[in-house]
Design a protein around this motif. Structure first.
Motif, mmCIF file in Angstrom:
data_model
loop_
_atom_site.group_PDB
_atom_site.id
_atom_site.type_symbol
_atom_site.label_atom_id
_atom_site.label_comp_id
_atom_site.label_asym_id
_atom_site.label_seq_id
_atom_site.Cartn_x
_atom_site.Cartn_y
_atom_site.Cartn_z
ATOM 1 N N TRP A 258 25.213 36.951 21.332
ATOM 2 C CA TRP A 258 24.640 36.891 19.990
ATOM 3 C C TRP A 258 24.289 35.457 19.562
ATOM 4 O O TRP A 258 23.279 35.228 18.891
ATOM 5 C CB TRP A 258 25.566 37.560 18.974
ATOM 6 C CG TRP A 258 26.797 36.803 18.557
ATOM 7 C CD1 TRP A 258 28.055 36.942 19.044
ATOM 8 C CD2 TRP A 258 26.889 35.807 17.529
ATOM 9 N NE1 TRP A 258 28.936 36.098 18.407
ATOM 10 C CE2 TRP A 258 28.243 35.391 17.465
ATOM 11 C CE3 TRP A 258 25.981 35.220 16.649
ATOM 12 C CZ2 TRP A 258 28.699 34.422 16.570
ATOM 13 C CZ3 TRP A 258 26.430 34.253 15.757
ATOM 14 C CH2 TRP A 258 27.768 33.869 15.728
ATOM 15 N N LYS A 259 25.113 34.477 19.958
ATOM 16 C CA LYS A 259 24.842 33.097 19.554
ATOM 17 C C LYS A 259 23.559 32.570 20.194
ATOM 18 O O LYS A 259 22.739 31.923 19.538
ATOM 19 C CB LYS A 259 26.019 32.190 19.918
ATOM 20 C CG LYS A 259 27.253 32.415 19.060
ATOM 21 C CD LYS A 259 28.360 31.436 19.418
ATOM 22 C CE LYS A 259 29.599 31.660 18.553
ATOM 23 N NZ LYS A 259 30.689 30.730 18.910
ATOM 24 N N LYS A 262 20.611 34.206 18.590
ATOM 25 C CA LYS A 262 20.359 33.633 17.255
ATOM 26 C C LYS A 262 19.661 32.286 17.375
ATOM 27 O O LYS A 262 18.732 31.981 16.609
ATOM 28 C CB LYS A 262 21.679 33.487 16.495
ATOM 29 C CG LYS A 262 21.513 33.073 15.031
ATOM 30 C CD LYS A 262 22.855 33.088 14.311
ATOM 31 C CE LYS A 262 22.660 32.857 12.805
ATOM 32 N NZ LYS A 262 22.125 31.531 12.496
ATOM 33 N N ARG A 263 20.085 31.466 18.340
ATOM 34 C CA ARG A 263 19.429 30.163 18.535
ATOM 35 C C ARG A 263 17.962 30.331 18.918
ATOM 36 O O ARG A 263 17.143 29.444 18.661
ATOM 37 C CB ARG A 263 20.156 29.358 19.624
ATOM 38 C CG ARG A 263 21.491 28.777 19.187
ATOM 39 C CD ARG A 263 21.955 27.671 20.115
ATOM 40 N NE ARG A 263 22.154 28.137 21.480
ATOM 41 C CZ ARG A 263 23.302 28.625 21.944
ATOM 42 N NH1 ARG A 263 24.353 28.714 21.148
ATOM 43 N NH2 ARG A 263 23.404 29.024 23.197
ATOM 44 N N ALA A 266 16.356 35.213 16.939
ATOM 45 C CA ALA A 266 16.634 36.618 16.622
ATOM 46 C C ALA A 266 17.633 36.700 15.477
ATOM 47 O O ALA A 266 18.524 35.869 15.356
ATOM 48 C CB ALA A 266 17.189 37.344 17.848
ATOM 49 N N ASN A 267 17.466 37.712 14.616
ATOM 50 C CA ASN A 267 18.474 37.931 13.583
ATOM 51 C C ASN A 267 19.107 39.311 13.685
ATOM 52 O O ASN A 267 19.859 39.728 12.813
ATOM 53 C CB ASN A 267 17.911 37.684 12.171
ATOM 54 C CG ASN A 267 16.624 38.431 11.900
ATOM 55 O OD1 ASN A 267 15.984 38.945 12.807
ATOM 56 N ND2 ASN A 267 16.238 38.488 10.646
ATOM 57 N N ALA A 282 29.663 36.709 13.810
ATOM 58 C CA ALA A 282 28.211 36.905 13.714
ATOM 59 C C ALA A 282 27.814 37.233 12.272
ATOM 60 O O ALA A 282 26.815 36.711 11.749
ATOM 61 C CB ALA A 282 27.770 38.023 14.659
ATOM 62 N N GLU A 285 27.700 34.268 10.060
ATOM 63 C CA GLU A 285 26.602 33.338 10.381
ATOM 64 C C GLU A 285 25.230 33.973 10.175
ATOM 65 O O GLU A 285 24.206 33.403 10.545
ATOM 66 C CB GLU A 285 26.754 32.835 11.818
ATOM 67 C CG GLU A 285 27.936 31.891 11.990
ATOM 68 C CD GLU A 285 27.834 31.043 13.237
ATOM 69 O OE1 GLU A 285 26.701 30.707 13.649
ATOM 70 O OE2 GLU A 285 28.885 30.704 13.801
ATOM 71 N N MET A 287 24.012 36.868 11.449
ATOM 72 C CA MET A 287 23.473 37.622 12.586
ATOM 73 C C MET A 287 23.918 39.073 12.468
ATOM 74 O O MET A 287 25.093 39.359 12.258
ATOM 75 C CB MET A 287 23.985 37.028 13.903
ATOM 76 C CG MET A 287 23.395 37.667 15.135
ATOM 77 S SD MET A 287 21.646 37.261 15.306
ATOM 78 C CE MET A 287 21.316 37.907 16.964
ATOM 79 N N TYR A 288 22.975 39.974 12.592
ATOM 80 C CA TYR A 288 23.255 41.408 12.501
ATOM 81 C C TYR A 288 23.361 41.994 13.910
ATOM 82 O O TYR A 288 22.616 41.596 14.818
ATOM 83 C CB TYR A 288 22.155 42.115 11.708
ATOM 84 C CG TYR A 288 22.146 41.687 10.259
ATOM 85 C CD1 TYR A 288 22.790 42.429 9.290
ATOM 86 C CD2 TYR A 288 21.521 40.495 9.883
ATOM 87 C CE1 TYR A 288 22.809 42.013 7.957
ATOM 88 C CE2 TYR A 288 21.536 40.071 8.567
ATOM 89 C CZ TYR A 288 22.185 40.829 7.610
ATOM 90 O OH TYR A 288 22.218 40.412 6.298
#
Length: 329
Positions: A258-259, A262-263, A266-267, A282, A285, A287-288
């Motif tokens: 996920w990290k 996200k970088r 992507a959300n 997540a 921060e 992130m879904y």
């Protein structure tokens, strides 16, 4: 058809070197010289799966999850894994597994799920870095037809008394071709050089950009419909109002990505096996994550395998999956 021919076909499409370093893919049980008349495709190699194969006189089980992951010191009936291996051998059933090499490869499981959900042209989250090599193979005869059979990039230069055949490919492929040519006594001299490494079009996970933003609850509904799910889990704040522009997909246990997703912008991540603390981090921060379940994100892998083997008319192919390890009640 010999098992070795089926293996060659599978590995040409989903090379073993595309697997993660911790994985154990490929030919795990059996004899490559066996004739194969019946194949059973199964997500896991459980006792139920093996019993079904025995009942139907299956010669080969092709699985997604490997039967053997870590080293085994004993094969006997004192352990479940030993009992399963012995039962397979006694009934002359071979096992071949395609796991993270199937996930990562072009037209593999990551892309397959993306297309199932209506997404195309995804960007790889964790691409495989490949070392490409240049082989210079000198032969007295023109071996153009031999090289064409290998389906690789090559160029032939005619020198004074010899042919210089230049091949660019992965290291294993070049050495394999050279060995075949040597067995046919066609090779005079060989030189192999490593080229600059580069990232390939293979790797874990895909990220897709939507043409326009969508509310996350719309995406949840679509995922349930396309993957035929009654239930799934969602992590994130304010689900009723949140809109999504970029979606990451990692089949199986992919929440650890996920990290990185996200970088890359992507959300939302769609995956399985979401852990509580990963979900919490997540969520905080922004992130879904949609957790569809591990089994539920992979059970249809048989569609990919059947497509690769569909023209083998002399072989009967069946599909049997044991039930998921966990269920919603």
């Amino acid at each position: 058809m010999k098992l070795s021919e089926i293996i060659s076909r599978l590995e040409a499409k989903f090379p073993k070197q595309n697997a993660e370093s911790w994985d154990n893919v490929g030919f795990l049980v059996g004899n490559k010289n066996n004739d194969i008349k019946k194949i059973q495709i199964s997500l896991d190699v459980t006792s139920k799966v093996i019993d079904e194969a025995i009942k139907n006189k299956v010669d080969l089980i092709i699985s997604h999850h490997p039967l053997i992951f870590s080293a085994i010191k004993e094969i006997n009936t004192d352990s479940l894994i030993g009992e399963k291996i012995l039962k397979l051998i006694e009934n002359k059933i071979s096992v071949y597994s395609l796991h993270t090499n199937l996930d990562s490869s072009k037209f593999g499981l990551n892309e397959f799920i993306g297309e199932k959900l209506g997404f195309f042209d995804g960007k790889i989250i964790d691409p495989i870095k490949e070392s490409f090599y240049r082989g210079e193979v000198y032969t007295k005869e023109n071996i153009e037809e031999e090289l064409k059979k290998e389906k690789l990039d090559f160029r032939i230069e005619k020198l004074e008394n010899i042919y210089k055949n230049i091949i660019v490919s992965e290291k294993n492929k070049i050495y394999s071709v050279v060995e075949k040519l040597k067995r046919k006594l066609l090779v005079e001299e060989v030189f192999i050089f490593e080229l600059d490494n580069k990232f390939s079009n293979k790797g874990i996970g895909r990220i897709y950009s939507l043409k326009e933003k969508k509310k996350i609850l719309e995406i949840v509904k679509m995922v349930k419909e396309k993957l035929e799910l009654d239930n799934l889990k969602v992590s994130g704040y304010d689900l009723e109002n949140t809109e999504i522009k970029k979606i990451a997909i990692v089949n199986g246990a992919g929440s650890s990505y996920w990290k990185k997703a996200k970088r890359m912008g992507a959300n939302l991540l769609i995956t399985g096996d979401l852990k509580y603390h990963e979900a919490l981090d997540a969520k905080e921060e922004g992130m879904y994550i949609i957790d569809v379940g591990h089994y539920e994100s992979e059970y249809f892998f048989h569609e990919i395998i059947k497509d690769v083997l569909e023209d083998l008319q002399e072989i009967h192919i069946s599909v049997f999956n044991d039930e998921p390890a966990m269920k919603y009640l």
